[in-house]
Design a protein around this motif. Sequence first.
Motif, short mmCIF file in Angstrom:
data_model
loop_
_atom_site.label_atom_id
_atom_site.label_comp_id
_atom_site.label_asym_id
_atom_site.label_seq_id
_atom_site.Cartn_x
_atom_site.Cartn_y
_atom_site.Cartn_z
N ASP A 107 -7.45 -0.69 4.06
CA ASP A 107 -6.51 -0.90 5.15
C ASP A 107 -5.93 0.39 5.69
O ASP A 107 -5.31 0.41 6.75
CB ASP A 107 -5.36 -1.80 4.67
CG ASP A 107 -5.83 -3.20 4.29
OD1 ASP A 107 -6.94 -3.57 4.71
OD2 ASP A 107 -5.09 -3.89 3.56
N ARG A 137 -8.64 -1.26 -3.70
CA ARG A 137 -9.64 -1.51 -2.66
C ARG A 137 -8.95 -1.82 -1.34
O ARG A 137 -9.29 -1.24 -0.28
CB ARG A 137 -10.53 -2.68 -3.06
CG ARG A 137 -11.58 -3.05 -1.99
CD ARG A 137 -12.12 -4.44 -2.20
NE ARG A 137 -11.06 -5.45 -2.17
CZ ARG A 137 -11.22 -6.71 -2.56
NH1 ARG A 137 -12.38 -7.11 -3.05
NH2 ARG A 137 -10.20 -7.56 -2.50
N ASP A 138 -7.95 -2.70 -1.39
CA ASP A 138 -7.24 -3.07 -0.15
C ASP A 138 -6.42 -1.91 0.39
O ASP A 138 -6.35 -1.70 1.60
CB ASP A 138 -6.33 -4.27 -0.42
CG ASP A 138 -7.12 -5.52 -0.79
OD1 ASP A 138 -8.35 -5.54 -0.59
OD2 ASP A 138 -6.49 -6.47 -1.30
N ARG A 152 -3.50 -11.10 -7.00
CA ARG A 152 -4.43 -10.08 -6.54
C ARG A 152 -5.40 -9.65 -7.63
O ARG A 152 -6.05 -8.61 -7.51
CB ARG A 152 -3.67 -8.87 -6.00
CG ARG A 152 -2.85 -9.18 -4.77
CD ARG A 152 -2.19 -7.96 -4.19
NE ARG A 152 -3.13 -7.08 -3.52
CZ ARG A 152 -2.77 -5.97 -2.88
NH1 ARG A 152 -1.50 -5.60 -2.84
NH2 ARG A 152 -3.68 -5.22 -2.28
#
Length: 608
Positions: free
Chosen positions: A148, A143-144, A163
Amino acid sequence: MKIVLTNPVGIDSGGWRIIPYASRWTTASLGHDDAFTYYPRDLAYLSSLLKRDTPHVVKLLDPCLERWDRVTMVEKIVAEAPDWVVIEDSSRTVEDDLWVADRVRERTGAKIVWTGQHATAFPREMAQRADLVVCGEYLAALRDFFADGPDPAVSVIPFDHNRLIDVATLPFPEDDDASRYAYALKADTICEYRQIQLYTTRGCPFRCAYCVVRHAYYQSPTYRKRPVEHVVAEIATLAAKYPDLEGFFFDDEIHNADGRYVRQLCRAIIDAGLSHLKYEAMCAYAPFDRETLALMKEAGYYKVRVGVETASDAVAGGLDLKGKHRPEKLARFLSDAKEVGLSVYATFTLGGVGATPDEDRKTVALMGRLIEEDMISDCQVSICTPQPGAPFYAWAEGKGLLTGADWRTFDGGEESVMSLPGYPADAIKAMRKEALAAYDYAREKRDAVRFAETWPASAATIPAPSRVLVFRSSRAWHLAALLKGIAQSWPEAQVAVLSADSAIEGLRPIAPGALWIPAGDDGFLQWERLSDNARRQLAAFDADLMLIPTGHRHLRGMGNVAEIATRHERGRVLIVNSGGAVVVHRAGDTSSGTTMGSSSKTTQGSLS
């Protein structure tokens, strides 16, 4: 940017139907078109997360649900024109999945992301055939990464315990690209109803050396519980969306590690008016107490699945089953479950660390005794397989015990990939066959009596037939009990049996006056594989009643048999389970049925 998420190949290059189970092990079935499959939990959660938290176009594909071979899988992915392809891989399927990924990359230029068991165990090797490898639980990491903006300098994202996803922030998993109800219709046969897989927790506090999820995905005894109100809201949402849904399977790694949480969930289910649904759960027996079991029954639970694993203290020690292997607690749990009315499905394993023929026979004996005494409804017996990413694999590799078999044999089913001192791979395979024979003996001893008690009342609900066609779709003792019951209830009826060729001579003495129709010799009854002569015999017999013996109250996993039966327009089709209960089969529906006569006790049988 377009992101495609996909399960492994659905049919491998050897023709095996792949049954992915990321948190345990991926297995397969050969020649069985109606093999079950599991909902792709983490890919489905990732799909919902990316759709909610990023601006990208996301598509979830499942070749295992659709039964795509690797060529079809390539075409389906290419048709999506992806920029990125995320594959949750397993050791069992890695060779075919790599083949698919290479061709998708060549034809589309898409970047490939590997996740899952094999990628976590061998990140550097997999990175040579990918643009990114994500180790362990990948939800927050990917997801990150996509939120990003992908970083081309990153080729491997190592596991980071910090995480792990906050389960309180999870959306409901994907239900558009891949319908969750579709998986209820293709669920494993242990589910007795149309049940959607639903997840209340993530992780496991135990340390079992063979466990993929504990060691590869989470790499710690982390145990995270979703808020009870979120779980109940998900149940209510899905029940309202799918009116034919009958219940849920809480397919957690361990549903009941926290008894207080389970009791809170049960009370919330009752308060929400959802206790009319049928629930079962993957559990461990050691944490249970009678209060929790009784409340689960009140909330609508009908079955719990537990890992007994072994009767050997030596094997339990070798597999690091601390806290899980508690023989004195097992007896108390089974007694409590039976008294409150909860069915118990147990799993056993052979050939683990510390195993010898004598030690494994202790497990076989325990399995047989628990079946005979009706303390468990049914069970699974697997070969303990050292899966990459788990300590068992590192131990076997370090000791030089692996046989050198290819990855396709790492499925815990028919093959042993390890030879122990004094207990070679072939002997471990033979022990599983010995366990299957003990299983049949125990089931016959218990259920043949139950069948004889129940069948007369079941048969009384059926108009007397003239010609009965019986399918050889269950174990020999079940077929024998049914044929004996037919002879007693309808002595004037003609009987025909459709059976695999190789089984006929052994079964013919059960009903020497019956017409035995050979259905081929591949083990599965399928219309496409019936000879012209078999089809002519079926048509000429012209049955007015067709009986399908099975261990369940449904024909899920037996769609091929149902197809043969329903091609005959005149005859009525009924399911006869191993307890002698008769279930009405609804044409076109293999997922469930209606039991004829409320007093009949349903007995399950699978030995998956």
